[in-house]
Design a protein around this motif. Structure first.
Motif, PDB file in Angstrom:
ATOM      1  N   ASP A 161      14.898  -8.344  19.564  1.00 49.35           N
ATOM      2  CA  ASP A 161      15.799  -7.392  20.221  1.00 49.35           C
ATOM      3  C   ASP A 161      16.418  -7.943  21.499  1.00 49.35           C
ATOM      4  OD1 ASP A 161      15.253  -5.396  18.264  1.00 49.35           O
ATOM      5  OD2 ASP A 161      13.353  -4.999  19.273  1.00 49.35           O
ATOM      6  N   GLY A 162      15.764  -8.911  22.131  1.00 52.95           N
ATOM      7  CA  GLY A 162      16.311  -9.467  23.358  1.00 52.95           C
ATOM      8  C   GLY A 162      15.376 -10.465  24.003  1.00 52.95           C
ATOM      9  N   VAL A 163      15.916 -11.210  24.960  1.00 50.69           N
ATOM     10  CA  VAL A 163      15.145 -12.199  25.719  1.00 50.69           C
ATOM     11  C   VAL A 163      15.531 -12.065  27.180  1.00 50.69           C
ATOM     12  CG1 VAL A 163      14.625 -14.652  26.047  1.00 50.69           C
ATOM     13  CG2 VAL A 163      15.149 -13.786  23.748  1.00 50.69           C
ATOM     14  N   SER A 164      14.557 -12.139  28.080  1.00 46.97           N
ATOM     15  CA  SER A 164      14.855 -12.052  29.506  1.00 46.97           C
ATOM     16  C   SER A 164      13.994 -13.030  30.288  1.00 46.97           C
ATOM     17  CB  SER A 164      14.627 -10.632  30.033  1.00 46.97           C
ATOM     18  OG  SER A 164      13.276 -10.230  29.854  1.00 46.97           O
ATOM     19  N   LEU A 165      14.497 -13.446  31.436  1.00 43.15           N
ATOM     20  CA  LEU A 165      13.780 -14.310  32.364  1.00 43.15           C
ATOM     21  C   LEU A 165      13.274 -13.456  33.512  1.00 43.15           C
ATOM     22  CD1 LEU A 165      12.968 -17.096  33.565  1.00 43.15           C
ATOM     23  CD2 LEU A 165      15.261 -17.199  34.559  1.00 43.15           C
ATOM     24  N   ASN A 166      11.968 -13.481  33.746  1.00 39.85           N
ATOM     25  CA  ASN A 166      11.356 -12.703  34.817  1.00 39.85           C
ATOM     26  C   ASN A 166      10.805 -13.650  35.874  1.00 39.85           C
ATOM     27  OD1 ASN A 166      11.559 -10.103  33.311  1.00 39.85           O
ATOM     28  ND2 ASN A 166      10.148 -11.150  31.935  1.00 39.85           N
ATOM     29  N   VAL A 167      11.443 -13.646  37.040  1.00 42.54           N
ATOM     30  CA  VAL A 167      11.050 -14.547  38.113  1.00 42.54           C
ATOM     31  C   VAL A 167      10.278 -13.771  39.178  1.00 42.54           C
ATOM     32  CG1 VAL A 167      11.841 -16.192  39.843  1.00 42.54           C
ATOM     33  CG2 VAL A 167      13.105 -15.945  37.697  1.00 42.54           C
ATOM     34  N   GLU A 168       9.109 -14.283  39.545  1.00 38.07           N
ATOM     35  CA  GLU A 168       8.271 -13.620  40.547  1.00 38.07           C
ATOM     36  C   GLU A 168       9.029 -13.443  41.860  1.00 38.07           C
ATOM     37  OE1 GLU A 168       4.670 -15.819  40.965  1.00 38.07           O
ATOM     38  OE2 GLU A 168       4.139 -15.666  38.846  1.00 38.07           O
ATOM     39  N   LEU A 213       9.942 -24.205  40.447  1.00 33.90           N
ATOM     40  CA  LEU A 213      11.272 -23.747  40.832  1.00 33.90           C
ATOM     41  C   LEU A 213      11.483 -22.274  40.487  1.00 33.90           C
ATOM     42  CD1 LEU A 213      13.370 -26.798  39.557  1.00 33.90           C
ATOM     43  CD2 LEU A 213      12.752 -26.284  41.937  1.00 33.90           C
ATOM     44  N   ILE A 214      10.990 -21.878  39.322  1.00 36.24           N
ATOM     45  CA  ILE A 214      11.130 -20.478  38.901  1.00 36.24           C
ATOM     46  C   ILE A 214       9.792 -19.971  38.348  1.00 36.24           C
ATOM     47  CG2 ILE A 214      13.613 -20.308  38.461  1.00 36.24           C
ATOM     48  CD1 ILE A 214      13.067 -21.109  35.588  1.00 36.24           C
ATOM     49  N   PRO A 215       8.852 -19.643  39.247  1.00 35.18           N
ATOM     50  CA  PRO A 215       7.573 -19.106  38.777  1.00 35.18           C
ATOM     51  C   PRO A 215       7.789 -17.760  38.089  1.00 35.18           C
ATOM     52  CG  PRO A 215       7.805 -18.799  41.147  1.00 35.18           C
ATOM     53  CD  PRO A 215       8.953 -19.660  40.716  1.00 35.18           C
ATOM     54  N   GLY A 216       7.268 -17.627  36.898  1.00 33.99           N
ATOM     55  CA  GLY A 216       7.452 -16.377  36.168  1.00 33.99           C
ATOM     56  C   GLY A 216       7.269 -16.601  34.677  1.00 33.99           C
ATOM     57  N   ASN A 217       7.992 -15.811  33.882  1.00 34.79           N
ATOM     58  CA  ASN A 217       7.836 -15.909  32.437  1.00 34.79           C
ATOM     59  C   ASN A 217       9.119 -15.529  31.714  1.00 34.79           C
ATOM     60  OD1 ASN A 217       7.761 -12.911  31.700  1.00 34.79           O
ATOM     61  ND2 ASN A 217       6.134 -13.016  33.250  1.00 34.79           N
ATOM     62  N   ILE A 218       9.150 -15.885  30.446  1.00 35.50           N
ATOM     63  CA  ILE A 218      10.216 -15.478  29.545  1.00 35.50           C
ATOM     64  C   ILE A 218       9.674 -14.342  28.691  1.00 35.50           C
ATOM     65  CG2 ILE A 218      11.735 -16.186  27.658  1.00 35.50           C
ATOM     66  CD1 ILE A 218      12.412 -17.587  30.227  1.00 35.50           C
ATOM     67  N   SER A 219      10.406 -13.221  28.594  1.00 37.34           N
ATOM     68  CA  SER A 219       9.966 -12.085  27.785  1.00 37.34           C
ATOM     69  C   SER A 219      10.802 -11.970  26.522  1.00 37.34           C
ATOM     70  CB  SER A 219      10.074 -10.780  28.580  1.00 37.34           C
ATOM     71  OG  SER A 219       9.059 -10.696  29.554  1.00 37.34           O
ATOM     72  N   GLU A 268       7.398  -5.901  24.868  1.00 36.58           N
ATOM     73  CA  GLU A 268       7.802  -7.207  25.381  1.00 36.58           C
ATOM     74  C   GLU A 268       6.603  -8.146  25.405  1.00 36.58           C
ATOM     75  OE1 GLU A 268       9.974  -7.172  29.000  1.00 36.58           O
ATOM     76  OE2 GLU A 268      11.662  -6.066  28.136  1.00 36.58           O
ATOM     77  N   PHE A 269       6.828  -9.364  24.962  1.00 32.17           N
ATOM     78  CA  PHE A 269       5.774 -10.369  24.879  1.00 32.17           C
ATOM     79  C   PHE A 269       6.217 -11.609  25.651  1.00 32.17           C
ATOM     80  CE2 PHE A 269       5.776  -7.712  21.118  1.00 32.17           C
ATOM     81  CZ  PHE A 269       4.486  -7.206  21.157  1.00 32.17           C
ATOM     82  N   SER A 270       5.330 -12.086  26.514  1.00 32.14           N
ATOM     83  CA  SER A 270       5.712 -13.112  27.476  1.00 32.14           C
ATOM     84  C   SER A 270       5.243 -14.509  27.103  1.00 32.14           C
ATOM     85  CB  SER A 270       5.150 -12.759  28.860  1.00 32.14           C
ATOM     86  OG  SER A 270       5.704 -11.547  29.322  1.00 32.14           O
ATOM     87  N   VAL A 271       6.012 -15.474  27.599  1.00 24.32           N
ATOM     88  CA  VAL A 271       5.650 -16.885  27.550  1.00 24.32           C
ATOM     89  C   VAL A 271       5.842 -17.423  28.966  1.00 24.32           C
ATOM     90  CG1 VAL A 271       6.270 -19.176  26.693  1.00 24.32           C
ATOM     91  CG2 VAL A 271       6.313 -17.201  25.150  1.00 24.32           C
ATOM     92  N   PRO A 272       4.807 -17.991  29.599  1.00 25.78           N
ATOM     93  CA  PRO A 272       4.975 -18.536  30.954  1.00 25.78           C
ATOM     94  C   PRO A 272       6.036 -19.620  30.999  1.00 25.78           C
ATOM     95  CG  PRO A 272       2.643 -18.410  30.361  1.00 25.78           C
ATOM     96  CD  PRO A 272       3.423 -18.139  29.108  1.00 25.78           C
ATOM     97  N   VAL A 273       6.803 -19.643  32.074  1.00 26.77           N
ATOM     98  CA  VAL A 273       7.841 -20.663  32.222  1.00 26.77           C
ATOM     99  C   VAL A 273       7.241 -22.067  32.101  1.00 26.77           C
ATOM    100  CG1 VAL A 273       9.436 -21.708  33.879  1.00 26.77           C
ATOM    101  CG2 VAL A 273       9.433 -19.232  33.553  1.00 26.77           C
TER     102      VAL A 273
END
Length: 201
Positions: free
Chosen positions: A65-72, A128-134, A141-146
């Motif tokens: 359904d979608g992909v997003s970048l989540n940055v701390e 550079l971008i601590p966080g995850n891809i959702s 939503e299911f995450s993968v660490p950057v």
């Protein structure tokens, strides 16, 4: 084509026609996960499985359904990526078409498309971008660490590594082991669905 799962199920070797996949980084004993046929190991994941119907059961195809970048400390940036996707334990990477792969790497600082090596990332991308891809699937939503997007170093290019997301000529997205290392997945042949939940490590 009759699969291994079909064969062992038809011969009554399984309690139910399912198999579950748990993949992790190798530990000191070289344990890197398991395939469990006929059952679900609830100790390997957080919460409950989200059950997602298959759009094409033969290929374990679902809808992404979608992909997003989540940055701390910054927030979420939605990417224009969606469509049919296949969950494939036989693929190491995540494979998208050229337009989707370009959109994906747009949100990664300094990501580049090399004519020789394909998509590459700074080796310190997770700093550079601590966080995850959702990945939005089935209303969850299911995450993968950057950090898991950064693969082996590119020989001859100091400070650069191969990206775990690449491009290929296909009508669907292939979701490989990069996703499985963070998420427990049960393949349910009998009910034409898959169950997904964040893995415990």
């Amino acid at each position: 084509v009759t699969t291994f799962l079909d064969n062992i199920n038809e011969n009554d070797y399984l309690k139910q026609p399912i198999f579950s996949v748990y993949i992790k980084e190798k530990d000191k004993n070289d344990y890197a996960g398991e395939y469990l046929f006929g059952d679900i190991d609830h100790s390997k994941f957080e919460g409950e499985l989200t059950w997602v119907p298959l759009s094409t059961p033969k290929f374990w195809e679902i809808n992404l359904d979608g992909v997003s970048l989540n940055v701390e400390g910054v927030g979420k940036e939605q990417m224009e990526i969606s469509g049919p996707a296949i969950l494939d334990t036989g693929t190491t990477l995540i494979v998208m078409d050229e337009k989707q792969a370009t959109e994906f790497h747009r949100g990664i600082p300094s990501a580049e498309k090399s004519e020789i090596y394909g998509w590459i990332l700074p080796t310190n991308t997770d700093q550079l971008i601590p966080g995850n891809i959702s990945f939005a699937i089935g209303g969850a939503e299911f995450s993968v660490p950057v950090k898991n997007l950064v693969r082996e170093p590119v020989k001859g290019l100091d400070g650069w590594s191969f990206s775990a997301v690449t491009s290929g000529a296909s009508n669907f997205i292939i979701i490989g082991d990069v996703f499985f290392r963070s998420n427990y997945i049960t393949f349910d042949r009998g009910n034409a669905r898959v169950g997904i939940a964040p893995s415990k490590h």
